[in-house]
Scaffold this active site. Structure first.
Site, PDB file in Angstrom:
ATOM      1  N   SER A  13       1.054  -1.235  -0.126  1.00 43.11           N
ATOM      2  CA  SER A  13      -0.369  -0.158   0.396  1.00 43.11           C
ATOM      3  C   SER A  13       0.516   0.687  -0.077  1.00 43.11           C
ATOM      4  O   SER A  13      -0.017   2.660   0.645  1.00 43.11           O
ATOM      5  CB  SER A  13      -1.319  -0.271   1.161  1.00 43.11           C
ATOM      6  N   GLY A  14       2.055   1.672  -1.066  1.00 44.32           N
ATOM      7  CA  GLY A  14       2.726   2.290  -1.144  1.00 44.32           C
ATOM      8  C   GLY A  14       1.917   3.116  -1.695  1.00 44.32           C
ATOM      9  O   GLY A  14       1.242   2.737  -3.184  1.00 44.32           O
ATOM     10  N   TYR A  49       8.172   8.208   3.345  1.00 41.37           N
ATOM     11  CA  TYR A  49       9.460   8.993   4.366  1.00 41.37           C
ATOM     12  C   TYR A  49       9.672   9.462   3.312  1.00 41.37           C
ATOM     13  O   TYR A  49      11.405   9.845   3.213  1.00 41.37           O
ATOM     14  CB  TYR A  49       9.890   7.505   5.058  1.00 41.37           C
ATOM     15  N   GLY A  53      11.774  15.010  -2.951  1.00 40.24           N
ATOM     16  CA  GLY A  53      10.213  15.409  -3.812  1.00 40.24           C
ATOM     17  C   GLY A  53      10.340  14.425  -4.817  1.00 40.24           C
ATOM     18  O   GLY A  53      11.198  12.468  -5.254  1.00 40.24           O
ATOM     19  N   GLU A 120      18.802  18.031  -6.295  1.00 46.64           N
ATOM     20  CA  GLU A 120      19.157  17.383  -6.007  1.00 46.64           C
ATOM     21  C   GLU A 120      20.875  17.002  -7.388  1.00 46.64           C
ATOM     22  O   GLU A 120      21.124  17.037  -7.928  1.00 46.64           O
ATOM     23  CB  GLU A 120      18.505  16.407  -5.610  1.00 46.64           C
ATOM     24  N   ASP A 216      10.320  -8.680   1.834  1.00 42.39           N
ATOM     25  CA  ASP A 216       8.765  -9.767   1.707  1.00 42.39           C
ATOM     26  C   ASP A 216       8.459 -10.159  -0.355  1.00 42.39           C
ATOM     27  O   ASP A 216       8.543 -11.138  -0.362  1.00 42.39           O
ATOM     28  CB  ASP A 216       7.430  -9.662   2.724  1.00 42.39           C
ATOM     29  N   HIS A 237      21.856   5.900   2.219  1.00 42.04           N
ATOM     30  CA  HIS A 237      21.989   7.148   1.706  1.00 42.04           C
ATOM     31  C   HIS A 237      23.207   8.091   1.724  1.00 42.04           C
ATOM     32  O   HIS A 237      23.622   7.769   3.538  1.00 42.04           O
ATOM     33  CB  HIS A 237      20.650   7.498   2.503  1.00 42.04           C
ATOM     34  N   ARG A 284      25.345   9.641  -5.878  1.00 44.86           N
ATOM     35  CA  ARG A 284      25.072   9.793  -3.813  1.00 44.86           C
ATOM     36  C   ARG A 284      25.748   8.131  -2.814  1.00 44.86           C
ATOM     37  O   ARG A 284      26.398   8.866  -1.860  1.00 44.86           O
ATOM     38  CB  ARG A 284      23.187   8.691  -3.474  1.00 44.86           C
ATOM     39  N   HIS A 345      18.837   2.492   2.281  1.00 45.66           N
ATOM     40  CA  HIS A 345      18.038   3.116   2.005  1.00 45.66           C
ATOM     41  C   HIS A 345      17.716   3.380   0.927  1.00 45.66           C
ATOM     42  O   HIS A 345      15.996   3.052   0.463  1.00 45.66           O
ATOM     43  CB  HIS A 345      18.355   5.096   1.720  1.00 45.66           C
ATOM     44  N   ARG A 380      20.715   4.262  -7.781  1.00 40.57           N
ATOM     45  CA  ARG A 380      19.617   5.209  -8.575  1.00 40.57           C
ATOM     46  C   ARG A 380      19.907   6.808  -8.732  1.00 40.57           C
ATOM     47  O   ARG A 380      20.318   7.584  -7.410  1.00 40.57           O
ATOM     48  CB  ARG A 380      18.245   5.031  -7.165  1.00 40.57           C
TER      49      ARG A 380
END
Length: 538
Positions: A13-14, A49, A53, A120, A216, A237, A284, A345, A380
């Protein structure tokens, strides 16, 4: 055991799960209905979380272009990003953002009602939309949760875990679920099962991920025989708040550095120029290793982020969530340095899936962080994750609206044997100290399969994980959710460690101190349960 059937089952349910449920209900013929399964309460997910953006190449942003976004994504991906995947997701971002607005999602705008864009690390232009200042994931999640809750055609199972996929002859025919409150199982038949279960951050001692991010969906798909790709690529991160406040560490968004904050030591001495000309806006993986290296060299638990150079009014307005969280522990980010350290992350690996969400198993789809589409490659690009969630959710519903969804009628002996594993009421299981075992697994992964790896550490991890497996003799029916989560964590941890051992190079987020160079040959790693071995393919 109960039995039921649905035309489509969405697990998770994200944002990926919520948006795909809304698009499926809107566009697809569902004679047996639509079920959304979540092991938590609706809306509790990694998406919630996401602070910084969501990337969007919008037509009204004249400074940006899809070619620029494609170039930035591929550069960050360390050679493993798939060009056609990146192109598709970039080109569809404008359409999907405009569609999200119809579902009540709002993004921050200026006084002229124009979208606000931020920048970013590793982005060449300002192209990142945000909402609520620094609460983008939460704001999108709230809007979509509201629409899903109001939609009477979407049935919701909360506090329910998917524990086994019903797969026979390469085709998924449904799933077995377990309700942690009632301790009851249910077999659900369906021609379409969509995994939108999120990431794996809780495998590590330090993570920005919520407690439910235990891999999962990755474990379910692997157990069912699905093709897995690039399992060794875990993104750490660089700037999590270096204060332990529970099951995870609070994220200090990369957008803070995008607005001008600098990394420094306790005396305010900046250090990123030693590591990369792009300094705080380097990719990153580079910033993470720089922070970790500074901590190791100086024998300290954290470095610092100095945001005092940003106008205090702008800082509070742009980052209200971060400002509030830091104030709760006595840090005024307008005047004080923020203690930060790397944390697990995001997961770039996962279930190999195409842009329609299709996996190697017919009827099984994967979208969002659980999937490996080839967008992120080995590292990413910041804020591409939410974009991938919504574009692929949109795409899978577009694909399925052209397919007649018939619930499977004939269940063979193979499916029956899977169900029997969970139907045995007489099975007596000894209780295990799962919290302690989880902590041991997290330590093993952080110490040996973390930011820096080598053959010795990876072999140690595999050996210690095998010892844990011997203490946990349950690969099918478990006593409770904690045990099912630990089962999944063990599976995913072994996959990550083994894949990291076989990739004898450093690329993106995968850094081997014994193989520091990047190989000229750029290949994906793929694995299935049936193979029992790893193959590296182009």
């Amino acid at each position: 055991m109960r039995y039921s059937k649905y035309s489509t089952i969405i697990i998770g349910s994200g944002i990926a799960g919520l948006y795909s449920a809304l698009k499926m209900e809107q566009q697809v013929k569902l004679p047996d209905g639509l079920l959304l399964v979540t092991k938590s309460k609706l809306g509790e997910s990694n998406s919630k979380y996401a602070q910084g953006g969501m990337v969007a190449v919008l037509k009204e942003n004249k400074a940006d272009s899809t070619s620029s976004h494609i170039s930035d994504t591929i550069k960050a991906g360390a050679g493993l990003s798939e060009f056609n995947t990146v192109k598709f997701i970039s080109e569809n971002s404008d359409k999907v953002v405009k569609d999200l607005l119809k579902f009540g999602v709002e993004f921050d705008r200026d006084e002229n009602n124009n979208f606000c864009f931020t920048k970013e690390a590793a982005h060449s232009v300002r192209r990142i939309l945000h909402s609520g200042g620094d609460a983008t994931g939460r704001m999108i999640e709230l809007a979509l949760c509201k629409k899903v809750s109001e939609n009477e055609n979407i049935e919701i199972y909360e506090d329910t875990d998917a524990v086994e996929l019903l797969v026979t002859s390469g085709e998924c025919k449904g799933v077995i679920v377990y309700n942690d409150n009632t301790q009851e199982y249910e077999t659900i038949y369906s021609p379409v099962v969509i995994l939108a279960t999120g990431g794996i951050g809780q495998l590590y001692k330090y993570t920005t991920n919520p407690i439910g991010a235990t891999g999962d969906g990755v474990a379910l798909a692997y157990k069912a025989g699905a093709l897995m790709q690039d399992m060794e690529f875990v993104q750490f991160h660089p700037t999590a708040l270096a204060v332990d406040t529970g099951e995870n560490r609070f994220l200090i968004s990369e957008a803070v550095r995008g607005e001008g904050a600098k990394l420094c030591d306790a005396d305010g001495v900046e250090f990123m120029s030693k590591y990369d000309d792009r300094r705080e806006l380097a990719p990153r993986d580079i910033v993470t290793r720089a922070n970790f290296n500074e901590m190791k060299e100086n024998n300290v638990d954290n470095v610092y982020l100095n945001a005092t150079c940003i106008d205090s009014t702008k800082l509070t307005r742009r980052f209200p969530t971060i400002s509030k969280k830091c104030l709760e522990i006595g840090i005024d980010i307008a005047h004080d340095f923020i203690p930060v350290a790397p944390a697990a992350h995001y997961y770039m690996g996962g279930v190999k899936a195409n842009l329609r969400g299709e996996t190697s198993i017919k009827g099984l789809y994967a979208i969002g962080e659980v999937a490996c589409t080839g967008l992120h490659g080995g590292n990413r690009l910041a804020s591409n994750s939410l974009l991938e969630c919504v574009v692929c959710a949109y795409s899978v519903s577009e694909y399925l609206k052209s397919i007649e969804l018939k619930t499977p009628k004939q269940i063979n002996e193979s499916i029956k044997s899977i169900i029997d594993n969970y139907s045995n009421e007489d099975l007596i299981l000894d209780e295990l100290n799962i919290p302690q075992m989880k902590e041991r697994l997290k330590d093993i992964m952080w110490d040996n399969v973390g930011i820096f790896r080598d053959e010795k550490s990876l072999m140690t991890a595999i050996s210690e994980l095998k010892n844990l497996q011997k203490e946990f003799p349950r690969m099918h029916k478990c006593l409770n959710r904690e045990e099912y989560e630990f089962r999944n964590m063990l599976i995913v941890g072994m996959l990550i460690a083994n894949c990291a051992l076989l990739r004898k190079e450093s690329r993106g987020a995968h850094y081997r101190t014994d193989y520091p160079e990047t190989s000229e040959k750029c290949v994906h790693s793929v694995i299935t349960k049936e193979q029992g071995v790893l193959d590296f393919v182009k």
